[in-house]
Scaffold this motif. Structure first.
Motif, mmCIF file in Angstrom:
data_model
loop_
_atom_site.group_PDB
_atom_site.id
_atom_site.type_symbol
_atom_site.label_atom_id
_atom_site.label_comp_id
_atom_site.label_asym_id
_atom_site.label_seq_id
_atom_site.Cartn_x
_atom_site.Cartn_y
_atom_site.Cartn_z
ATOM 1 N N PHE A 139 0.827 -1.264 -0.039
ATOM 2 C CA PHE A 139 -0.020 0.049 -0.040
ATOM 3 C C PHE A 139 0.915 1.279 0.011
ATOM 4 O O PHE A 139 1.520 1.262 0.854
ATOM 5 C CB PHE A 139 -1.051 -0.059 1.299
ATOM 6 N N PRO A 140 0.504 2.081 -0.943
ATOM 7 C CA PRO A 140 1.600 3.224 -1.032
ATOM 8 C C PRO A 140 1.646 4.236 -0.109
ATOM 9 O O PRO A 140 2.500 4.920 0.275
ATOM 10 C CB PRO A 140 1.233 3.825 -2.412
ATOM 11 N N THR A 141 0.492 4.507 0.784
ATOM 12 C CA THR A 141 0.223 5.130 1.711
ATOM 13 C C THR A 141 0.600 5.088 3.168
ATOM 14 O O THR A 141 0.905 5.630 3.873
ATOM 15 C CB THR A 141 -1.275 5.739 2.008
ATOM 16 N N MET A 142 1.156 3.525 3.041
ATOM 17 C CA MET A 142 1.466 2.948 4.485
ATOM 18 C C MET A 142 3.139 2.921 4.644
ATOM 19 O O MET A 142 3.724 2.616 3.646
ATOM 20 C CB MET A 142 0.891 1.762 4.869
ATOM 21 N N LEU A 200 -3.992 -2.697 -5.625
ATOM 22 C CA LEU A 200 -4.395 -2.455 -4.454
ATOM 23 C C LEU A 200 -5.468 -2.684 -3.666
ATOM 24 O O LEU A 200 -5.805 -3.412 -2.653
ATOM 25 C CB LEU A 200 -4.072 -0.812 -4.093
ATOM 26 N N ARG A 219 -7.930 6.553 0.813
ATOM 27 C CA ARG A 219 -6.873 7.080 1.382
ATOM 28 C C ARG A 219 -5.741 7.235 0.481
ATOM 29 O O ARG A 219 -4.948 8.310 0.409
ATOM 30 C CB ARG A 219 -6.344 5.706 2.474
ATOM 31 N N THR A 220 -5.547 6.530 -0.336
ATOM 32 C CA THR A 220 -4.713 6.599 -1.753
ATOM 33 C C THR A 220 -4.940 7.704 -2.573
ATOM 34 O O THR A 220 -3.904 8.359 -2.969
ATOM 35 C CB THR A 220 -4.626 5.183 -2.644
ATOM 36 N N PRO A 261 1.225 9.854 -1.644
ATOM 37 C CA PRO A 261 1.843 8.838 -1.173
ATOM 38 C C PRO A 261 3.269 9.282 -1.284
ATOM 39 O O PRO A 261 3.799 9.891 -2.276
ATOM 40 C CB PRO A 261 1.508 7.568 -2.095
ATOM 41 N N LYS A 262 4.055 8.869 -0.311
ATOM 42 C CA LYS A 262 5.594 9.182 -0.275
ATOM 43 C C LYS A 262 6.291 7.935 -0.599
ATOM 44 O O LYS A 262 6.257 6.881 0.093
ATOM 45 C CB LYS A 262 5.933 9.951 1.129
#
Lengths: 259, 360
Positions: A97-100, B240, B261-262, B356-357
Motif C-alpha cells: 500500500f503506497p500510503t503506508m 491495491l 486514502r490513496t 503517497p511518499k
C-alpha cells in the motif's frame, strides 16, 4: 493450522466463456503444490478461484466444489471475506500500500479490519511476520519508512509478510518471483521452503526449475487449442512429473518440445 | 520499395546521409534578433506616431520572419522550423498573459485604496458615503461557500464512489455520468433561479436566505466534485484493491481505507478547486441571497451580503458621492481574488501533504 483443500469438478467462467474445465485436485497440507503450464491455460484463474478472488472480476463465476475442512467454500452461506481471511494470497507484482509505512503494511490485515490489538502485541506480530518473510534484518531500522521505498524483491517479501500476518491456513502465490532478480528469487524460494512447515502453499510459476526446486506436488495445466478451456492434464508428485510423467503433453512441455 | 532507381536501400540512405555536426547559431541569437525586430518596428512606425500595441504586433511579425530567414540560411530548414515554432509558442504564451496581468494590475491598483483595516473590521451598517467595509460580505461568502461545500462534498464523493466502485457499466451508472456531464455545463443563473423557484414553493415568494445561496452553489459544485473525484478514483491501481481483498478486508473498508486514502490528495485538490470556482459566483447569489448592510451569521434567517454581490451593488449603485462605493467594490474584488488564490495554494499544499511518499 495448515489445511487440505479438495477441489472437485470445478468449472470457472468469465461471463459465458468457460476458462477452466472440470478440475479435480487434492491440495495437501504442509506441502507446496506447484501449478505449471503455458500462458492462458488458466493456472492463475484456478488459483484465484481457491480463495474466491476470482469473483472480484465482473461477470466471473464458478461451478463445482472447493472443500476445505469439510466446508464447501462456494456454499451459499459462505462469506468470501471470511474465506480470504483463511486463505491468503501473494500477487505477481509486489503491491504494498503506497500510503503506508513498512510497519503499517504488515499490520494492514489487522488494522484494515479494525481489529483492536495492543501496541506490544502488534509489534510482536509485525516482527514475527517480517522474520517469517526473511525481511526483518533488512528493514528493522526503518519500519516507519514507506513500503514503496524498498527494492522490488524486498517489496515482494513485504507482501508475503503482510499475507502471513493474518495467520492464514493456506497461502496462494501467483508467480511471486516473475518480477524478481535471481537473488531475490532465491530468498523467496528459501522462504517458501520454510513456510511449508506451517502453511499449505499453492504456487503458480512459469519457471519449471522453480517448480522442481520448491514443490512437493505439481499440477500441469494445458489447453487443447485457442479459445478452448484450460484443463488439468496431470497431477502427481513433483519428482514423478519431472522424471516420468504419464501424459505425453506433460513430457513435451517440461522437456521444451511444446506443441 | 523503389526498385525503379536500381539502388539498394543502403545506397539510398547513404545519399541522404547527414553529417553529425552542423553549423549552429550561437545561444544569444534569438535575443539579438528580438532586439533587431524591435528596432525595425520602432523605425517603421515612429514617423507616423504609434502605440505600444502596434509596435508589439509588428515586432512579433518581424521577429518570426527574421528568425525563419536567418536560421534557414545558416542552419537548414528543420532548425528553422523549430525556431519559428518556438517563437510562435512564446508569442501565444505572452498573449495569454496579457489579460491575466491586466486583470490583476487593474484590481490591485484600484482596490489598494480601501485595502485597509477598516474594510476588514466594518460592515456597511449605518455607513453613508466614505468609510465602511466589507466584513459582512467576507463572512457571508465564507458561510455560504462553507455550507455549499458541506452539502456538495458528501454527495459528490459518494456519487463518484458509486460510479467507480459499484456502478460499473450499468444503465444507472451511465445515466448518472450523462446527467453529471450535463450539469457541469449548467449556466450559474439557472442554478440560482432553480433554487429561487424551489423556495417560492417551499417557503413563499420573495424569500432570500443564505442557505438558498449555498444550495444554488452546491448545484454548481456537485458535478465538478463528482468528475474530479471519479478521475482520481480511477487512477487507483486495481492491484491495491485486490491486495486488500486478499487480506480478507470487506469491500466498504477497502474503499474507505485503501482507495480513498490513496487518492485523498487528488480528491482534496479537486474539492478545493471546486470551492474556489464557486466562491466567486455572482448570478445565483444575486437571486437567492440578495444583499444587506449588516453582518448576518444565520444562513436560515434573512439576507446575507457576499463579496461578489457586494462588489456588484457597490459598483452599480455607489451612492452619492460615488467614489467611496466604487473604491469599496474594487477592494471587494481584490479580497475575492486573494481568497480564491489562497484556496488554490491550499489545494497545492494539500496535494503535497497527502500524496503517497516514496523514497527511503
Amino acid at each position: 493450522m495448515a489445511k487440505l483443500i479438495d477441489v472437485s469438478d470445478l468449472n470457472i467462467y468469465y461471463g459465458d466463456f468457460l476458462a477452466v474445465d472440470s478440475v479435480n485436485m487434492t491440495i495437501e497440507p504442509r506441502a507446496v503444490t506447484a501449478l505449471i503450464g503455458p500462458s492462458g491455460c488458466g493456472k492463475s484463474t484456478f488459483l484465484r478461484s481457491l480463495n474466491r478472488m476470482h469473483e472480484v472480476i465482473p461477470g466471473a463465476r464458478v461451478e463445482g466444489k472447493v472443500v476445505m475442512d469439510g466446508q464447501d467454500l462456494y456454499d451459499k452461506d459462505v462469506d468470501p471475506v471470511a474465506v480470504r481471511q483463511h486463505i491468503g494470497m501473494v500477487f505477481q507484482r509486489p503491491n504494498p500500500f503506497p500510503t503506508m509505512s513498512i510497519y503499517e503494511n504488515v499490520a494492514a490485515g489487522v488494522r484494515l479490519n479494525a481489529k483492536r490489538m495492543k501496541k506490544s502485541d502488534m509489534d510482536e506480530l509485525v516482527e514475527s511476520s517480517l522474520r517469517g518473510a526473511n525481511l526483518w534484518n533488512e528493514v528493522k531500522d526503518r519500519l516507519d519508512k514507506p513500503g514503496m521505498g524498498l527494492s522490488g524483491g524486498q517489496q515482494q517479501r513485504l507482501c508475503i509478510a503482510r499475507a502471513i500476518a493474518i495467520r492464514p491456513s493456506v497461502l496462494l502465490m501467483d508467480e511471486p518471483c516473475s518480477a524478481l532478480d535471481p537473488i531475490s528469487t532465491l530468498a523467496v524460494e528459501d522462504l517458501i521452503g520454510e513456510l511449508k512447515n506451517e502453511y499449505t502453499i499453492v504456487i503458480v510459476t512459469h519457471n519449471m526449475q522453480q517448480a522442481a526446486r520448491v514443490s512437493d506436488q505439481t499440477g500441469f495445466f494445458n489447453l487443447s487449442g485457442v479459445g478452448k478451456p484450460g484443463q488439468l492434464v496431470e497431477m502427481d508428485s513433483t519428482s514423478t512429473i519431472f522424471s516420468n510423467p504419464s501424459q505425453k503433453a506433460t513430457e513435451d512441455y517440461i522437456s521444451g518440445r511444446f506443441g | 520499395m523503389t526498385t525503379t532507381t536500381g539502388k539498394s536501400p543502403r545506397e539510398v540512405l547513404a545519399a541522404v546521409d547527414q553529417p553529425l555536426s552542423k553549423a549552429a547559431l550561437p545561444g544569444w541569437t534569438p535575443w539579438a534578433l528580438l532586439a533587431a525586430s524591435v528596432l525595425v518596428a520602432v523605425a517603421v512606425l515612429l514617423p507616423g506616431g504609434t502605440s505600444i500595441a502596434a509596435v508589439a504586433v509588428l515586432t512579433a511579425i518581424v521577429h518570426l520572419v527574421l528568425t525563419g530567414a536567418v536560421s534557414r540560411a545558416k542552419e537548414g530548414p528543420r532548425k528553422a522550423k523549430d525556431r519559428v515554432v518556438t517563437a510562435l509558442v512564446t508569442i501565444a504564451f505572452l498573449l495569454a498573459m496579457v489579460p491575466l496581468v491586466s486583470v490583476v494590475w487593474t484590481v490591485v491598483s484600484n482596490g489598494a485604496a480601501r485595502f485597509d483595516a477598516t474594510f476588514f473590521t466594518w460592515s456597511m451598517q449605518g455607513v453613508l458615503g466614505e468609510g465602511g467595509g466589507g466584513l459582512h460580505a467576507i463572512w457571508g461568502t465564507i458561510l455560504v461557500t462553507l455550507i455549499a461545500t458541506l452539502i456538495s462534498v458528501p454527495v459528490g464523493l459518494l456519487t463518484a464512489v458509486y460510479l467507480v466502485e459499484y456502478g460499473g457499466k450499468s444503465t444507472l451508472a451511465r445515466a448518472i455520468t450523462f446527467l453529471v456531464d450535463v450539469m457541469t455545463g449548467i449556466p450559474s443563473i439557472v442554478a440560482g433561479l432553480f433554487v429561487a423557484a424551489l423556495f417560492v414553493i417551499l417557503v413563499g415568494p420573495g424569500t432570500k436566505l443564505g442557505i438558498m445561496g449555498s444550495i444554488a452553489l452546491s448545484v454548481l459544485m456537485i458535478p465538478v466534485v463528482v468528475r474530479s473525484t471519479e478521475e482520481m478514483l480511477k487512477l487507483v491501481p486495481n492491484d491495491l484493491r485486490e491486495a486488500a481483498y486478499a487480506l480478507g478486508v470487506p469491500k466498504w473498508r477497502t474503499i474507505i481505507k485503501v482507495v480513498l486514502r490513496t487518492s485523498i490528495s487528488g480528491i482534496a485538490t479537486g474539492i478545493t478547486l471546486a470551492v474556489a470556482r464557486v466562491a466567486g459566483e455572482t448570478a445565483p447569489l444575486l437571486v437567492t441571497v440578495g444583499t444587506t448592510v449588516a453582518t448576518n451569521f444565520n444562513p436560515f434567517e434573512g439576507r446575507m451580503a457576499t463579496l461578489p454581490v457586494y462588489a456588484y451593488y457597490s459598483y452599480t449603485q455607489p451612492g452619492v458621492p460615488p467614489q467611496p462605493g466604487i473604491d469599496r467594490a474594487w477592494t471587494a474584488a481584490l479580497v475575492l481574488i486573494i481568497l480564491v488564490m489562497a484556496l488554490n495554494l491550499a489545494a497545492r499544499m494539500i496535494s503535497r501533504f497527502f500524496s503517497p511518499k516514496a523514497g527511503r
